[in-house]
Design an enzyme around this catalytic site. Structure first.
Site, PDB file in Angstrom:
ATOM      1  N   GLY A   4       0.817  -1.213   0.000  1.00 57.06           N
ATOM      2  CA  GLY A   4       0.000   0.000   0.000  1.00 57.06           C
ATOM      3  C   GLY A   4       0.851   1.263   0.000  1.00 57.06           C
ATOM      4  N   ASN A   5       2.030   1.191   0.624  1.00 54.97           N
ATOM      5  CA  ASN A   5       2.930   2.352   0.677  1.00 54.97           C
ATOM      6  C   ASN A   5       3.487   2.722  -0.688  1.00 54.97           C
ATOM      7  OD1 ASN A   5       3.270   3.513   3.296  1.00 54.97           O
ATOM      8  ND2 ASN A   5       4.048   1.520   3.956  1.00 54.97           N
ATOM      9  N   LYS A  44      -0.863  -5.404  13.256  1.00 52.59           N
ATOM     10  CA  LYS A  44      -0.769  -4.840  11.898  1.00 52.59           C
ATOM     11  C   LYS A  44      -0.922  -3.323  11.951  1.00 52.59           C
ATOM     12  CE  LYS A  44      -1.011  -4.836   7.353  1.00 52.59           C
ATOM     13  NZ  LYS A  44       0.215  -5.141   6.622  1.00 52.59           N
ATOM     14  N   LYS A  46      -1.390  -8.720   3.269  1.00 57.24           N
ATOM     15  CA  LYS A  46      -1.516  -8.986   1.822  1.00 57.24           C
ATOM     16  C   LYS A  46      -0.436  -9.940   1.318  1.00 57.24           C
ATOM     17  CE  LYS A  46       1.807  -6.315  -0.379  1.00 57.24           C
ATOM     18  NZ  LYS A  46       2.602  -6.085   0.806  1.00 57.24           N
ATOM     19  N   LYS A  67       6.514 -11.170   4.629  1.00 54.55           N
ATOM     20  CA  LYS A  67       6.990 -11.349   3.242  1.00 54.55           C
ATOM     21  C   LYS A  67       7.818 -12.633   3.150  1.00 54.55           C
ATOM     22  CE  LYS A  67       7.167  -6.377   2.840  1.00 54.55           C
ATOM     23  NZ  LYS A  67       5.716  -6.300   2.737  1.00 54.55           N
TER      24      LYS A  67
END
Ligand SMILES: NC(=O)OP(=O)(O)O
Length: 340
Positions: A26-27, A148, A221, A283
Site C-alpha cells: 500500500g505504501n 498490523k 496482503k 513477506k
C-alpha cells in the site's frame, strides 16, 4: 530470472508463458506519505504499470495483489472524523474500510495498467479487478493481539487507543481461503490480467450456520498473495517492498543485503529475529509458503523501482527451495508464538 518468451499472438499462447503474481505494498502508491495527492497516487500506479505491462507483453499471465495499510487507516479515520459532524452517517467497520480500499486502489491499478497496455498498442489482454474476500479463523489469536499497523504516520497504538498522529495496530489473522480463487484461476486461464486480494482480502469468518460475517481485521496482503499464488499454481511470486533486497541486521551495524536465500536459510534467519512482524516477517513467511508448496517455484523480494531490473535477473532477493526442501501445499503457517 524470468526468461522473456517470444512475442505471442495471444497473451496466453506461448508455451514459455508463466504465471506471475506481483504483490504491491500500500505504501508503494504513497511516495509523498500521508500527503500524497490522488494525482500522485495515479502517477505512482502508472510507473508501476510499465513493468507489469512488460510481463503481459512478454506473454506471461499476471495476477496483481496489493496492500492497503496506509489507505485503510485513512478511510477509518475519515469515518471517525465525520461521525460527530454527521451522526446520521453509518460508522464503518474495518471490513467495510478494507472493501472501500479495494475499490479505490483497484481503480488506480486497473485503470493505469489497462491504459498502459492500450498505449503500448500490442496484443492487449483485458484487465479485471476482483473484489476479494478472505476467510480467517474466528479464534485466531491475532484478534487478541493486534500487530498490523494501519495509517501511515509513525507511532504505536492499538485499535481502541490510537497513537497520536493516526497510526494504530489492528488484528491481522492468518488467511485460510480466498472465496474468489476459482474466478481468479478462470480469468488468468482466459489471458486476462487480474487485480485481486486487495488489502489481504475483506476479512470474513464462518458463522455456525455456514454463512459469513465481516470482522474487525486487516489481513496481511503478503500472506494472502502467497495463498492465492499457491492456489492458482503460479511459477513466480514477486513481493515488492521499500527496499531493493532483503537484509540481515537491517538498520544495524553489519547490515548485509542478500541476493538469494534458500528455504533453510530463510527459516533460520526468521527464527533469529532478522525479519520482524508487520514488515519483512510476513513477506519471508509468504515467500516460504509459496516456494515450498510445489517444486519449480521461485519468490522474489524487491522494490517497485527495482522491479524491472529484478525481473530481468539483475537485483532483488530470490528465494528458492534449495536441495533439501520438502513440499507441502496448504495455507500460510502462523508466525512464531501463535497457537497451532
Ligand atoms: N493489508 C496489507 O498487508 O497492506 P500493506 O501491505 O500495505 O501493509
Amino acid at each position: 530470472m524470468l526468461p522473456p518468451p517470444p512475442p505471442p499472438e495471444r497473451p496466453s499462447a506461448s508455451p514459455a508463458a508463466r504465471t506471475v503474481v506481483v504483490a504491491v505494498g500500500g505504501n508503494a502508491l504513497l511516495r509523498g506519505g500521508e500527503r500524497a495527492t490522488v494525482a500522485e497516487q495515479f502517477e505512482a500506479a502508472a510507473r508501476l504499470a510499465v513493468p507489469l505491462a512488460g510481463l503481459l507483453g512478454a506473454g506471461h499471465r499476471l495476477l496483481v495483489t496489493h496492500g492497503n495499510g496506509p489507505q485503510v487507516g485513512f478511510i477509518q479515520r475519515r469515518s471517525e472524523l465525520v461521525a460527530p459532524l454527521a451522526p446520521e452517517l453509518p460508522a464503518l467497520g474495518l471490513d467495510m474500510c478494507v472493501a472501500d480500499s479495494q475499490g479505490s486502489l483497484g481503480y488506480l491499478l486497473v485503470s493505469t495498467l489497462a491504459g498502459r497496455l492500450r498505449a503500448a498498442g500490442g496484443p492487449r489482454p483485458g484487465v479485471a479487478g476482483l473484489l476479494t474476500h478472505t476467510v480467517v479463523d474466528a479464534d485466531d489469536p491475532a484478534f487478541a493481539r493486534p500487530t498490523k499497523p494501519i495509517g501511515s504516520v509513525p507511532g504505536r497504538g492499538s485499535a481502541r487507543e490510537p497513537a497520536p498522529g493516526g497510526e494504530r495496530l489492528v488484528p491481522s489473522p492468518v488467511p485460510r481461503a480466498v472465496l474468489e480463487t476459482e474466478a481468479v484461476r478462470a480469468l488468468l486461464a482466459a489471458g486476462i490480467a487480474v487485480v485481486a486480494g486487495g488489502g489481504g482480502g475483506i476479512p470474513l469468518v464462518e458463522r455456525p450456520d455456514g454463512t459469513y460475517r465481516g470482522v474487525e481485521a486487516v489481513v496481511d496482503k503478503d500472506l494472502t498473495s502467497a495463498l492465492l499464488a499457491d492456489a492458482v499454481g503460479a511459477d513466480l511470486l514477486v513481493i515488492t517492498t521499500g527496499v531493493d533486497r532483503v537484509a540481515v541486521d537491517f538498520g544495524r551495524p553489519g547490515q548485509r543485503f542478500l541476493d538469494r536465500l534458500d528455504v533453510a536459510g530463510a527459516r533460520r534467519l526468521l527464527a533469529e529475529g532478522h525479519f520482524p512482524e508487520g514488515s519483512m516477517g510476513p513477506k519471508i513467511r509468504g515467500a516460504l509458503r509459496f516456494v515450498t508448496g510445489a517444486p519449480g517455484r521461485e519468490a522474489l523480494i524487491t522494490s517497485v523501482a527495482g522491479l524491472p531490473a529484478a525481473l530481468a535477473g539483475r537485483g532483488g532477493t530470490r528465494i528458492r527451495p534449495g536441495p533439501a526442501a520438502a513440499y507441502a501445499p496448504g495455507p500460510p503457517p502462523a508466525p512464531a508464538g501463535r497457537l497451532p
